[in-house]
Design an enzyme around this catalytic site. Structure first.
Site, short mmCIF file in Angstrom:
data_model
loop_
_atom_site.label_atom_id
_atom_site.label_comp_id
_atom_site.label_asym_id
_atom_site.label_seq_id
_atom_site.Cartn_x
_atom_site.Cartn_y
_atom_site.Cartn_z
N ALA A 135 -38.20 -59.29 -11.10
CA ALA A 135 -39.60 -59.69 -11.18
C ALA A 135 -40.06 -59.90 -12.62
CB ALA A 135 -40.49 -58.66 -10.47
N THR A 136 -39.45 -59.21 -13.57
CA THR A 136 -39.83 -59.42 -14.97
C THR A 136 -39.57 -60.88 -15.36
OG1 THR A 136 -39.37 -57.13 -15.57
CG2 THR A 136 -39.35 -58.73 -17.36
N HIS A 175 -34.73 -54.72 -6.26
CA HIS A 175 -34.53 -53.26 -6.19
C HIS A 175 -35.75 -52.47 -5.71
CE1 HIS A 175 -36.40 -51.79 -10.11
NE2 HIS A 175 -36.36 -53.08 -10.36
N CYS A 193 -44.74 -44.20 -18.31
CA CYS A 193 -44.65 -45.64 -18.14
C CYS A 193 -43.20 -46.03 -18.15
CB CYS A 193 -45.47 -46.38 -19.18
SG CYS A 193 -44.61 -46.61 -20.71
C1 LIG Z 1 -45.57 -54.72 -10.05
C2 LIG Z 1 -44.26 -54.89 -10.77
N1 LIG Z 1 -43.99 -56.04 -11.38
C3 LIG Z 1 -42.83 -56.27 -12.01
C4 LIG Z 1 -41.87 -55.29 -12.09
C5 LIG Z 1 -40.57 -55.57 -12.78
O1 LIG Z 1 -39.57 -55.77 -11.84
P1 LIG Z 1 -38.02 -55.88 -12.22
O2 LIG Z 1 -37.56 -54.47 -12.44
O3 LIG Z 1 -37.39 -56.53 -11.04
O4 LIG Z 1 -37.92 -56.71 -13.44
C6 LIG Z 1 -42.11 -54.06 -11.46
C7 LIG Z 1 -41.12 -52.97 -11.57
O5 LIG Z 1 -41.39 -51.90 -12.07
C8 LIG Z 1 -43.33 -53.85 -10.79
O6 LIG Z 1 -43.61 -52.70 -10.18
#
Ligand SMILES: Cc1ncc(COP(=O)(O)O)c(C=O)c1O
Length: 382
Positions: free
Chosen positions: A73-74, A203, A326
């Site tokens: 998601a990042t 994940h 965090c």
């Molecule tokens: C709301 C939200 N956005 C984005 C992320 C980032 O996801 P990823 O670990 O797949 O990069 C997270 C993970 O902590 C999240 O909770």
């Protein structure tokens, strides 16, 4: 007796579902081809990627060709926000987000601001929700994008995604939602909710780490790619795909869709019990964020007179997180708890308990008993 330690941090990550691992294994062993190769090994791997793409699309009511695989998601959030902002620039130079977004959204916006973009950060109420009238007022002819998350990772509140989508559509602004904590947990439909871009993470839904997806509604504007290379994923995300990770995400999405109602009931019942045991035994406990509009697997509680860190230290057999924590472990007050109006003592007194598909009855009993006991002991030492 329950096995220790107990995992109650499902917003941070989730265990891999064994059904997901089973679907991934062939792509780590015999079906090892490069999915972009033009021969039988490549075709076999590519077929697995396309099945996965269909499963991801199916979860959110999208077409498979509108799904792009990413590393998580990042990356999806970076591509959605920076990619769209740059694609619309310079005729539009304004984007809107909320103060309670995940750091990868806030930092993407900050990077844009350093490069000449204007960013509006909408505040939230004590319930953690943005004000829809404020969103409408913030949109100008220069606004290209609104990015508002679906479910908050810290306090679990669910934003009014359908209404936000309707406002964005009426004002002809692109709507992106970070659904890392929402996809597979609550029903989402990109058409009914007018979502133009959606970020998903493997994940968080019992899939593997290191894979995610971005849904991209076909529009006359495409995000600018952040990576240059072989032009994979329609040129938007160059780099060899991992068929194993894609299959993992796809299977996780398929199972999440199949089991959503069952998972929701299980998690809702466990959370209700945990909350009623704690509230029934202790005074001075408060729930952070909207009581009504929340994902039940997230219980973010304030214990008056108790520091979350002190609770974690006493309860080493239970994995949960404190309000000051965090992603990188910096002990800074949470920006989300600050945004809903909590003071320093309330933030320090907050903990997040994350309940999920694999959480068992006896784990809730153990955790509730030990949290209650630890809070009483810490309070009597005051
Ligand atoms: C709301 C939200 N956005 C984005 C992320 C980032 O996801 P990823 O670990 O797949 O990069 C997270 C993970 O902590 C999240 O909770």
């Amino acid at each position: 007796m329950t096995d220790l330690p107990i995992y109650l941090d499902y917003q941070s990550t989730t265990p891999l579902d064994p059904r997901v691992l089973a679907e991934m294994m062939p792509y780590l062993t015999t079906k090892f081809g490069n999915p972009h190769s033009n021969h039988s090994f490549g075709w076999e791997a590519a077929a697995g990627v396309e099945i996965a793409r269909k499963n991801v699309a199916n979860l959110i009511g999208a077409a498979p060709e509108d799904i792009i695989f990413t590393s998580g998601a990042t990356e999806s959030n970076n591509l959605a926000i920076k990619g769209m902002a740059y694609a619309a620039y310079p005729s539009k130079n304004h984007i809107i987000t909320a103060v309670t977004e995940h750091m990868c959204v806030l930092e993407s916006c900050a990077a844009l601001a350093r490069n000449g973009f204007k960013v509006t950060y909408l505040p939230v109420g004590a319930d953690g929700l943005i004000d829809l009238a404020q969103l409408d007022q913030a949109i100008t002819p220069k606004t290209s994008l609104v990015s508002i998350m679906a479910v908050n990772n810290e306090i679990g509140v669910i934003q009014n995604i359908t209404e936000i989508g309707a406002i964005c559509m009426a004002r002809d602004v692109i709507f992106h939602t970070d659904a890392a904590q929402a996809a597979g947990k609550i029903p989402l439909d990109v058409s009914a909710m007018n979502i133009d871009l959606m970020s998903i993470s493997g994940h968080k839904i019992y899939g593997p780490k290191g894979v995610g997806a971005l849904y991209l509604r076909p529009k006359n504007i495409q995000p600018l790619a952040l990576f240059d290379g072989g032009g994979q994923e329609r040129g938007l995300r160059s780099g060899t795909l991992s068929p194993a990770l894609c299959a993992g995400l796809g299977t996780a999405c398929k199972i999440a869709k199949q089991d959503m109602a069952k998972d929701h009931d299980h998690i809702h019942n466990l959370a209700k019990r945990m909350k009623s045991e704690i509230l029934g035994s202790l005074d001075g406990v408060h729930l952070n964020g909207s009581e009504k509009q929340r994902y039940p697997g997230n219980l973010n509680l304030i214990f008056d007179g108790v520091k979350g860190d002190a609770l974690i230290k006493r309860l080493r057999n239970i994995a949960f997180s404190a309000g000051s924590a965090c992603s990188t472990g910096r002990a800074e007050p949470s920006h989300v708890l600050t945004a809903i109006g909590l003071d320093k003592a309330q933030i320090e007194g907050s903990i997040r308990i994350g309940i999920g598909r694999m959480t068992m009855d006896q784990e809730i009993n153990y955790a509730a008993d030990h949290i209650i006991d630890a809070v009483k002991k810490i309070r009597t030492q005051l």
